[in-house]
Design a protein around this motif. Structure first.
Motif, PDB file in Angstrom:
ATOM      1  N   VAL A  26       3.513  -6.064   8.666  1.00 11.79           N
ATOM      2  CA  VAL A  26       2.428  -5.239   9.213  1.00 11.79           C
ATOM      3  C   VAL A  26       2.789  -3.754   9.116  1.00 11.79           C
ATOM      4  O   VAL A  26       1.942  -2.924   8.775  1.00 11.79           O
ATOM      5  CB  VAL A  26       2.117  -5.655  10.675  1.00 11.79           C
ATOM      6  CG1 VAL A  26       1.214  -4.646  11.344  1.00 11.79           C
ATOM      7  CG2 VAL A  26       1.486  -7.035  10.699  1.00 11.79           C
ATOM      8  N   LEU A  27       4.044  -3.409   9.392  1.00 11.73           N
ATOM      9  CA  LEU A  27       4.456  -2.010   9.264  1.00 11.73           C
ATOM     10  C   LEU A  27       4.314  -1.522   7.827  1.00 11.73           C
ATOM     11  O   LEU A  27       3.847  -0.400   7.577  1.00 11.73           O
ATOM     12  CB  LEU A  27       5.909  -1.843   9.738  1.00 11.73           C
ATOM     13  CG  LEU A  27       6.126  -1.820  11.246  1.00 11.73           C
ATOM     14  CD1 LEU A  27       7.612  -1.812  11.568  1.00 11.73           C
ATOM     15  CD2 LEU A  27       5.444  -0.624  11.879  1.00 11.73           C
ATOM     16  N   THR A  28       4.678  -2.367   6.869  1.00 10.73           N
ATOM     17  CA  THR A  28       4.549  -2.009   5.456  1.00 10.73           C
ATOM     18  C   THR A  28       3.080  -1.776   5.102  1.00 10.73           C
ATOM     19  O   THR A  28       2.735  -0.788   4.445  1.00 10.73           O
ATOM     20  CB  THR A  28       5.148  -3.120   4.564  1.00 10.73           C
ATOM     21  OG1 THR A  28       6.528  -3.274   4.895  1.00 10.73           O
ATOM     22  CG2 THR A  28       5.013  -2.791   3.088  1.00 10.73           C
ATOM     23  N   GLN A  29       2.213  -2.683   5.570  1.00 17.47           N
ATOM     24  CA  GLN A  29       0.783  -2.529   5.308  1.00 17.47           C
ATOM     25  C   GLN A  29       0.254  -1.245   5.943  1.00 17.47           C
ATOM     26  O   GLN A  29      -0.544  -0.516   5.332  1.00 17.47           O
ATOM     27  CB  GLN A  29       0.009  -3.732   5.849  1.00 17.47           C
ATOM     28  CG  GLN A  29       0.229  -5.011   5.072  1.00 17.47           C
ATOM     29  CD  GLN A  29      -0.399  -6.221   5.754  1.00 17.47           C
ATOM     30  OE1 GLN A  29      -0.696  -6.195   6.946  1.00 17.47           O
ATOM     31  NE2 GLN A  29      -0.575  -7.292   4.983  1.00 17.47           N
TER      32      GLN A  29
ATOM     33  N   GLN B 284       1.272   1.700   3.880  1.00 18.07           N
ATOM     34  CA  GLN B 284       0.477   1.766   2.644  1.00 18.07           C
ATOM     35  C   GLN B 284      -0.918   2.303   2.952  1.00 18.07           C
ATOM     36  O   GLN B 284      -1.455   3.134   2.197  1.00 18.07           O
ATOM     37  CB  GLN B 284       0.392   0.386   1.998  1.00 18.07           C
ATOM     38  CG  GLN B 284       1.702  -0.085   1.404  1.00 18.07           C
ATOM     39  CD  GLN B 284       1.670  -1.549   0.970  1.00 18.07           C
ATOM     40  OE1 GLN B 284       0.825  -2.323   1.399  1.00 18.07           O
ATOM     41  NE2 GLN B 284       2.624  -1.927   0.121  1.00 18.07           N
ATOM     42  N   LEU B 285      -1.500   1.837   4.056  1.00 22.44           N
ATOM     43  CA  LEU B 285      -2.833   2.328   4.437  1.00 22.44           C
ATOM     44  C   LEU B 285      -2.786   3.818   4.777  1.00 22.44           C
ATOM     45  O   LEU B 285      -3.671   4.585   4.396  1.00 22.44           O
ATOM     46  CB  LEU B 285      -3.368   1.540   5.638  1.00 22.44           C
ATOM     47  CG  LEU B 285      -3.838   0.128   5.346  1.00 22.44           C
ATOM     48  CD1 LEU B 285      -4.116  -0.613   6.657  1.00 22.44           C
ATOM     49  CD2 LEU B 285      -5.084   0.146   4.485  1.00 22.44           C
ATOM     50  N   TRP B 286      -1.762   4.235   5.472  1.00 25.93           N
ATOM     51  CA  TRP B 286      -1.620   5.630   5.848  1.00 25.93           C
ATOM     52  C   TRP B 286      -1.515   6.501   4.587  1.00 25.93           C
ATOM     53  O   TRP B 286      -2.168   7.540   4.474  1.00 25.93           O
ATOM     54  CB  TRP B 286      -0.382   5.797   6.733  1.00 25.93           C
ATOM     55  CG  TRP B 286      -0.169   7.191   7.212  1.00 25.93           C
ATOM     56  CD1 TRP B 286      -0.798   7.835   8.229  1.00 25.93           C
ATOM     57  CD2 TRP B 286       0.753   8.139   6.656  1.00 25.93           C
ATOM     58  NE1 TRP B 286      -0.335   9.108   8.352  1.00 25.93           N
ATOM     59  CE2 TRP B 286       0.622   9.326   7.397  1.00 25.93           C
ATOM     60  CE3 TRP B 286       1.659   8.094   5.610  1.00 25.93           C
ATOM     61  CZ2 TRP B 286       1.373  10.470   7.122  1.00 25.93           C
ATOM     62  CZ3 TRP B 286       2.421   9.228   5.334  1.00 25.93           C
ATOM     63  CH2 TRP B 286       2.271  10.397   6.087  1.00 25.93           C
TER      64      TRP B 286
ATOM     65  N   ARG C 232      -4.166   9.382   3.287  1.00 24.55           N
ATOM     66  CA  ARG C 232      -3.732  10.742   2.935  1.00 24.55           C
ATOM     67  C   ARG C 232      -4.231  11.109   1.530  1.00 24.55           C
ATOM     68  O   ARG C 232      -4.707  12.227   1.307  1.00 24.55           O
ATOM     69  CB  ARG C 232      -2.201  10.859   2.995  1.00 24.55           C
ATOM     70  CG  ARG C 232      -1.599  10.663   4.366  1.00 24.55           C
ATOM     71  CD  ARG C 232      -1.678  11.866   5.196  1.00 24.55           C
ATOM     72  NE  ARG C 232      -0.906  12.922   4.536  1.00 24.55           N
ATOM     73  CZ  ARG C 232      -0.859  14.164   4.948  1.00 24.55           C
ATOM     74  NH1 ARG C 232      -1.517  14.508   6.019  1.00 24.55           N
ATOM     75  NH2 ARG C 232      -0.182  15.068   4.300  1.00 24.55           N
ATOM     76  N   GLU C 233      -4.140  10.165   0.592  1.00 18.23           N
ATOM     77  CA  GLU C 233      -4.632  10.407  -0.772  1.00 18.23           C
ATOM     78  C   GLU C 233      -6.118  10.716  -0.759  1.00 18.23           C
ATOM     79  O   GLU C 233      -6.579  11.665  -1.414  1.00 18.23           O
ATOM     80  CB  GLU C 233      -4.432   9.155  -1.637  1.00 18.23           C
ATOM     81  CG  GLU C 233      -3.092   8.974  -2.255  1.00 18.23           C
ATOM     82  CD  GLU C 233      -3.025   7.650  -3.039  1.00 18.23           C
ATOM     83  OE1 GLU C 233      -4.057   7.192  -3.572  1.00 18.23           O
ATOM     84  OE2 GLU C 233      -1.932   7.070  -3.083  1.00 18.23           O
ATOM     85  N   LEU C 234      -6.874   9.888  -0.022  1.00 19.99           N
ATOM     86  CA  LEU C 234      -8.328  10.072   0.029  1.00 19.99           C
ATOM     87  C   LEU C 234      -8.697  11.385   0.708  1.00 19.99           C
ATOM     88  O   LEU C 234      -9.631  12.073   0.273  1.00 19.99           O
ATOM     89  CB  LEU C 234      -8.979   8.888   0.751  1.00 19.99           C
ATOM     90  CG  LEU C 234      -8.915   7.556   0.011  1.00 19.99           C
ATOM     91  CD1 LEU C 234      -9.420   6.416   0.897  1.00 19.99           C
ATOM     92  CD2 LEU C 234      -9.711   7.622  -1.286  1.00 19.99           C
ATOM     93  N   GLU C 235      -7.986  11.740   1.759  1.00 22.62           N
ATOM     94  CA  GLU C 235      -8.260  13.016   2.434  1.00 22.62           C
ATOM     95  C   GLU C 235      -7.991  14.181   1.487  1.00 22.62           C
ATOM     96  O   GLU C 235      -8.760  15.147   1.424  1.00 22.62           O
ATOM     97  CB  GLU C 235      -7.390  13.165   3.685  1.00 22.62           C
ATOM     98  CG  GLU C 235      -7.824  12.300   4.837  1.00 22.62           C
ATOM     99  CD  GLU C 235      -6.860  12.365   6.028  1.00 22.62           C
ATOM    100  OE1 GLU C 235      -5.685  12.774   5.854  1.00 22.62           O
ATOM    101  OE2 GLU C 235      -7.282  11.974   7.134  1.00 22.62           O
ATOM    102  N   LEU C 236      -6.879  14.098   0.744  1.00 24.04           N
ATOM    103  CA  LEU C 236      -6.538  15.152  -0.212  1.00 24.04           C
ATOM    104  C   LEU C 236      -7.602  15.238  -1.309  1.00 24.04           C
ATOM    105  O   LEU C 236      -8.056  16.335  -1.673  1.00 24.04           O
ATOM    106  CB  LEU C 236      -5.161  14.869  -0.816  1.00 24.04           C
ATOM    107  CG  LEU C 236      -4.603  15.927  -1.759  1.00 24.04           C
ATOM    108  CD1 LEU C 236      -4.473  17.270  -1.051  1.00 24.04           C
ATOM    109  CD2 LEU C 236      -3.251  15.482  -2.286  1.00 24.04           C
TER     110      LEU C 236
END
Length: 142
Positions: free
Chosen positions: A112-115, A118-120, A124-128
């Motif tokens: 879950v932490l890995t997921q 990855q989501l975070w 960040r990519e989408l916000e950029l």
């Protein structure tokens, strides 16, 4: 006659107290979970509501219950090795199960932490990308 009647009531109270202790249902909090190898006449006396010295070897009417107490203690001492062995085995089995459960839960947590990481990163990519698109639109409109 009154004194022998009182003595028999006291003896009955001690018999009932002994039974409660053996059944694991004592009324005195200190006697809950008592190791029967530690059972004494004073413990039974206290459980019955008397002082520690109520049951005495010098009183012939007390000898039968004193013998029962001694027999219970001896039986507990005799069987304590195998009884303790069973307890240890049961606790070891429980420990193995808990270790397996802990390993499984840690694995799920890590997944879950890995997921989440990855989501975070994707957010960040989408916000950029969104910021870059806005700045392009602003440049195109001017």
């Amino acid at each position: 006659m009154k004194s022998s009647d009182g003595a028999s009531k006291g003896l009955n109270a001690c018999e009932e107290a002994l039974k409660r202790i053996l059944d694991g249902k004592p009324v005195v909090p200190e006697h809950v979970g008592l190791d029967l190898s530690k059972l004494t006449a004073s413990i039974v006396s206290l459980e019955a509501g008397f002082d520690r010295g109520y049951l005495k070897k010098s009183r012939k009417t007390h000898l039968p219950i004193l013998a029962k107490i001694e027999a219970c203690r001896a039986e507990a001492n005799k069987g304590s090795g195998s009884y303790n062995g069973k307890i240890i085995k049961r606790l070891e089995d429980k420990l193995v199960l808990l270790e397996k459960e802990l390993a499984m839960v840690c694995s799920q947590r890590d997944k879950v932490l890995t997921q989440n990481l990855q989501l975070w990163a994707r957010v960040r990519e989408l916000e950029l990308a969104e910021r870059q698109n806005k700045s392009r639109r602003v440049r195109l409109h001017h």
